[in-house]
Design a protein around this motif. Structure first.
Motif, mmCIF file in Angstrom:
data_model
loop_
_atom_site.group_PDB
_atom_site.id
_atom_site.type_symbol
_atom_site.label_atom_id
_atom_site.label_comp_id
_atom_site.label_asym_id
_atom_site.label_seq_id
_atom_site.Cartn_x
_atom_site.Cartn_y
_atom_site.Cartn_z
ATOM 1 N N ARG A 148 -7.672 12.703 -8.083
ATOM 2 C CA ARG A 148 -7.555 11.075 -8.717
ATOM 3 C C ARG A 148 -8.205 11.439 -10.625
ATOM 4 O O ARG A 148 -8.072 10.886 -11.665
ATOM 5 N N VAL A 174 -4.729 11.056 5.238
ATOM 6 C CA VAL A 174 -6.353 9.719 4.843
ATOM 7 C C VAL A 174 -6.156 9.703 3.365
ATOM 8 O O VAL A 174 -6.121 8.521 3.368
ATOM 9 N N ARG A 175 -6.445 10.933 3.199
ATOM 10 C CA ARG A 175 -6.540 11.009 1.688
ATOM 11 C C ARG A 175 -5.147 10.962 0.748
ATOM 12 O O ARG A 175 -4.820 9.713 -0.026
ATOM 13 N N TYR A 178 -5.362 6.745 1.072
ATOM 14 C CA TYR A 178 -5.565 5.888 -0.778
ATOM 15 C C TYR A 178 -5.479 6.222 -2.032
ATOM 16 O O TYR A 178 -5.369 5.315 -2.883
ATOM 17 N N GLN A 181 -3.125 3.298 -2.128
ATOM 18 C CA GLN A 181 -3.438 2.407 -2.477
ATOM 19 C C GLN A 181 -4.029 2.647 -3.944
ATOM 20 O O GLN A 181 -3.637 0.861 -4.973
ATOM 21 N N LEU A 182 -4.729 3.515 -4.395
ATOM 22 C CA LEU A 182 -4.740 3.811 -6.037
ATOM 23 C C LEU A 182 -3.355 3.590 -6.400
ATOM 24 O O LEU A 182 -3.978 2.784 -7.860
ATOM 25 N N ASP A 185 -2.759 -0.272 -7.186
ATOM 26 C CA ASP A 185 -3.907 -0.746 -7.731
ATOM 27 C C ASP A 185 -3.456 -0.860 -9.637
ATOM 28 O O ASP A 185 -4.162 -1.493 -10.335
ATOM 29 N N SER A 281 -5.623 -3.922 -4.774
ATOM 30 C CA SER A 281 -6.885 -4.756 -3.761
ATOM 31 C C SER A 281 -7.613 -5.899 -3.299
ATOM 32 O O SER A 281 -7.031 -6.323 -4.554
#
Length: 328
Positions: A148, A174-175, A178, A181-182, A185, A281
């Motif tokens: 990130r 899981v990461r 995320y 989605q990032l 977004d 989101s």
């Protein structure tokens, strides 16, 4: 809005080893595209060729009228400023804090004052969920946080084109979810053209507007995501299904005799089910790319296979869109 990237007849070799040849495609402005392919098919080489870090032997990469293969070094250097590049490992400086890592392009390429740099860096850190970690060193944080931070650094110069090299490498499922989605977004917020190089099937199935695949030194296909996800091309079906049966072998492509034996072993497995594309989101704007893509797909509607059209209708119905109601 992002900038369209036009690739024409691109061919790259290292010595006598041909990596890929005659690759042609267009990354539509502001849309998210994914390039798939087995390990060793030259996906990262393709990314570096698009940004002008590697020089192909033939072909052109056109960015806003500038050819990233054949133009002068000065023109290529200036045009490179419209790119943000997220490296596979984050490529952070180990002795610098996250803040200083993310601020580095601003200090290197602009004459902004430190107060302005701090505002921009903190905005980007907030976008990727890293506020509070600005004083930490890369060695003190997780792999996901380093990814990130690398993405935040890619964003500080307000790029119109973002290239992500294996953004999921080293991350658990899981990461990776995320991160997927990032990426959606970010596209909703800045409307940049995005190219993600990966072999992660979850990212491929849920993130892009368009998908392509490299194999056997060529571009197998590139187009709307539904075209690749419903493709009957053997190498595409094998890759998306994660199966041993098909043209892809452990170290290279299989010979004809092996493929023939597999072909007679029974019916092919069912295709991977089509899952909905991720949406921004709650609280974020709709992606402007969605409407532009819908118009583009409608223009090519009658050239698409029926399976692709059915999948697009299904996707549009799930999202409440209109292609299915317009094109029959």
């Amino acid at each position: 809005m992002g900038i369209e990237v036009v690739v024409e007849g691109l061919t790259k070799s290292f010595g006598k080893q041909n990596i890929w040849q005659d690759v042609s495609l267009t990354l539509p402005a502001g849309e998210v595209s994914v390039m798939l392919g087995p390990s060793g098919t030259g996906k990262t080489v393709f990314l570096k060729s698009v940004i002008g870090l590697l020089k192909p032997e033939h072909g052109r990469v056109l960015i806003d009228g500038v050819d990233m293969v054949n133009s002068s070094e000065r023109e290529i250097y200036e045009t490179r400023k419209v790119f943000g590049l997220m490296f596979q490992d984050g490529a952070l400086f180990g002795s610098m804090s996250l803040f200083d890592n993310i601020a580095f392009p601003l200090r290197e390429h602009t004459r902004k004052k430190e107060t302005e740099i701090r505002r921009i860096v903190m905005e980007r850190m907030e976008m990727v969920g890293l506020v509070g970690a600005e004083g930490k060193l890369p060695g003190e944080i997780s792999g996901g946080m380093r990814k990130r931070a690398g993405l935040a650094r890619a964003l500080v110069l307000d790029p119109q084109i973002i290239l992500c090299d294996e953004p999921d490498s080293g991350l658990d499922p899981v990461r990776t979810a995320y991160l997927s989605q990032l990426l959606i977004d970010l596209n909703a917020q800045i409307d940049a053209t995005m190219l993600i190089v990966t072999h992660n099937l979850d990212i491929a199935a849920t993130v892009p507007d368009n998908m392509g695949m490299l194999f056997r030194r060529r571009l197998v296909t590139f187009g709307p995501r539904e075209a690749l996800l419903t493709s009957e091309e053997p190498v595409v079906a094998q890759f998306l299904g994660g199966r041993r049966e098909g043209p892809i072998g452990m170290s290279e492509e299989k010979d004809a005799a092996t493929l023939a034996r597999e072909l007679g072993a029974g019916p092919p497995p069912a295709p991977r089910p089509l899952v909905p594309q991720l949406e921004p989101s709650p609280g974020l704007p709709e992606r402007r790319a969605v409407a532009r893509r819908r118009e583009r797909v409608l223009a090519m509607w009658h050239q698409l296979p029926e399976a692709t059209r059915a999948a697009i209708r299904q996707s549009e119905a799930a999202a409440g869109g209109g292609v299915g109601g317009v094109a029959r």
